[in-house]
Design an enzyme around this catalytic site. Structure first.
Site, short mmCIF file in Angstrom:
data_model
loop_
_atom_site.label_atom_id
_atom_site.label_comp_id
_atom_site.label_asym_id
_atom_site.label_seq_id
_atom_site.Cartn_x
_atom_site.Cartn_y
_atom_site.Cartn_z
N GLU A 1 -4.50 9.80 8.16
CA GLU A 1 -3.09 9.53 8.42
C GLU A 1 -2.54 10.42 9.53
O GLU A 1 -1.51 10.11 10.13
CB GLU A 1 -2.27 9.70 7.13
CG GLU A 1 -2.63 8.68 6.07
CD GLU A 1 -1.44 7.98 5.44
OE1 GLU A 1 -0.36 8.58 5.42
OE2 GLU A 1 -1.60 6.83 4.97
N CYS B 229 -11.20 3.22 -1.02
CA CYS B 229 -9.86 3.52 -0.50
C CYS B 229 -9.74 2.75 0.80
O CYS B 229 -10.65 2.80 1.63
CB CYS B 229 -9.66 5.02 -0.27
SG CYS B 229 -8.10 5.43 0.56
N THR B 230 -8.64 2.07 0.98
CA THR B 230 -8.51 1.19 2.14
C THR B 230 -8.31 1.96 3.45
O THR B 230 -8.34 1.36 4.53
CB THR B 230 -7.38 0.17 1.93
OG1 THR B 230 -6.17 0.86 1.57
CG2 THR B 230 -7.75 -0.82 0.84
N HIS B 231 -8.11 3.28 3.36
CA HIS B 231 -8.09 4.10 4.57
C HIS B 231 -9.49 4.33 5.14
O HIS B 231 -9.67 4.47 6.35
CB HIS B 231 -7.49 5.48 4.27
CG HIS B 231 -6.02 5.53 4.13
ND1 HIS B 231 -5.35 4.94 3.08
CD2 HIS B 231 -5.06 6.11 4.90
CE1 HIS B 231 -4.05 5.16 3.21
NE2 HIS B 231 -3.85 5.86 4.31
N ASP C 183 0.86 -1.19 0.00
CA ASP C 183 0.00 0.00 0.00
C ASP C 183 0.89 1.24 0.00
O ASP C 183 2.05 1.17 0.42
CB ASP C 183 -0.92 0.01 1.22
CG ASP C 183 -1.91 1.17 1.18
OD1 ASP C 183 -2.76 1.20 0.27
OD2 ASP C 183 -1.82 2.08 2.03
N SER C 184 0.32 2.34 -0.44
CA SER C 184 1.07 3.59 -0.44
C SER C 184 1.35 4.06 0.99
O SER C 184 2.25 4.88 1.20
CB SER C 184 0.30 4.67 -1.19
OG SER C 184 -0.97 4.89 -0.60
N CYS D 165 -4.19 -1.25 -2.44
CA CYS D 165 -4.26 0.20 -2.62
C CYS D 165 -5.07 0.44 -3.89
O CYS D 165 -4.71 -0.06 -4.96
CB CYS D 165 -2.85 0.77 -2.76
SG CYS D 165 -2.76 2.52 -3.21
N ASN D 166 -6.16 1.18 -3.76
CA ASN D 166 -7.01 1.42 -4.92
C ASN D 166 -6.31 2.27 -5.98
O ASN D 166 -6.45 2.01 -7.17
CB ASN D 166 -8.30 2.10 -4.48
CG ASN D 166 -9.30 1.11 -3.90
OD1 ASN D 166 -10.08 0.51 -4.62
ND2 ASN D 166 -9.27 0.94 -2.59
#
Length: 272
Positions: free
Chosen positions: A159, A193-195, A11-12, A74-75
């Site tokens: 984040e 988005c995985t966040h 992932d980023s 990560c999308n």
């Protein structure tokens, strides 16, 4: 004797840990290496070429650690880099390796969660501008109308661990209202988005209660189980010692502090 291979998860930044958590719950026996490119995160506003270059560098690093199978959790990377890596880089340089993403597994099942055939997709600018979900969902469910909404402030808020604070309310409400303004019949909203699962408590207070809110962890984990059953030639190479390693391109101490919020337990990372 053939060396056992860990499953690589990329992932980023931190968001892919929500997918990793679901995968590890469903496939606990396997070995995993997680890599977060935190030093260059977020990816959402970068160009296609930049995201492709960053993603390929990280995939190749996971290959160098012995991974034969890598999941782009990560999308944005799945939208902007996966196809090129699969069609160009793997056949030429890594014919025995596999790289999978998160968009196709989600598109394959999203029709199961909507009655109105009106679906909302919320993601980063990069994911939304790529139109990847429009294209993939149309392949499997041509009768579904997809409404997209970019949410550029959500990843920075999450984040910085501000996602449950009152200051996040404005941006959650703003983007949700912008999405729902596109159609009164939306009955399914995909958090692409995985966040974004970390915003679920606030999203549930803003979105109507009859809307299905989809997160991707369970979907991607279920898809991976199916993939391994269909590809025993890959599955038999995977290590099964219940080992998990975490790496970051950023500061490991900072990564560990934030990552536990996403993964649900304390962890210790190393520098990439």
């Amino acid at each position: 004797m053939q060396q056992q291979s860990p499953i690589g998860i990329f992932d980023s930044g931190y968001g892919g840990l929500t997918v990793f958590r679901s995968i590890a719950e469903k496939l606990p026996a396997y070995d995993y290496i997680y890599l977060g490119d935190n030093a260059r995160s977020p990816y959402g506003d970068h160009s296609f070429d930049t995201i492709y270059r960053y993603t390929l560098e990280c995939v190749e690093w996971l290959f160098s650690k012995g991974c034969k199978l890598v999941i782009l959790a990560c999308n944005t990377a799945s939208a902007k880099a996966l196809r090129t890596i699969q069609q160009k880089d793997l056949p030429l340089k890594y014919p025995d390796r596999r790289v999978l993403g998160v968009i196709r597994p989600t598109a394959e099942v999203i029709g199961n969660f909507t009655s109105s055939k009106q679906v909302g997709v919320m993601g980063t600018r990069g994911t939304i501008n790529s139109k990847s979900y429009l294209l993939e969902i149309n392949k499997f469910f041509p009768d579904i109308e997809v409404h997209q909404q970019a949410c550029p402030m959500w990843v920075p808020i999450i984040e910085n661990n501000e996602h449950l604070q009152p200051g996040a309310d404005f941006f959650v409400k703003e983007y949700c209202e912008a999405l729902l303004a596109q159609s009164a019949e939306i009955d399914c909203v995909l958090l692409a988005c995985t966040h974004y699962p970390l915003l679920l408590p606030k999203l549930k207070t803003v979105l109507p209660s009859d809307i299905n809110i989809l997160t991707q962890g369970e979907i991607v984990a279920t898809s991976l189980v199916d993939y391994l059953q269909r590809h025993p030639e890959i599955e038999e190479q995977l290590g099964k010692n219940n080992l998990k390693s975490f790496y970051t391109s950023g500061d490991p101490e900072a990564f560990d502090e934030h990552a536990s919020i996403f993964f649900g337990e304390a962890l210790q990372s190393s520098k990439m």
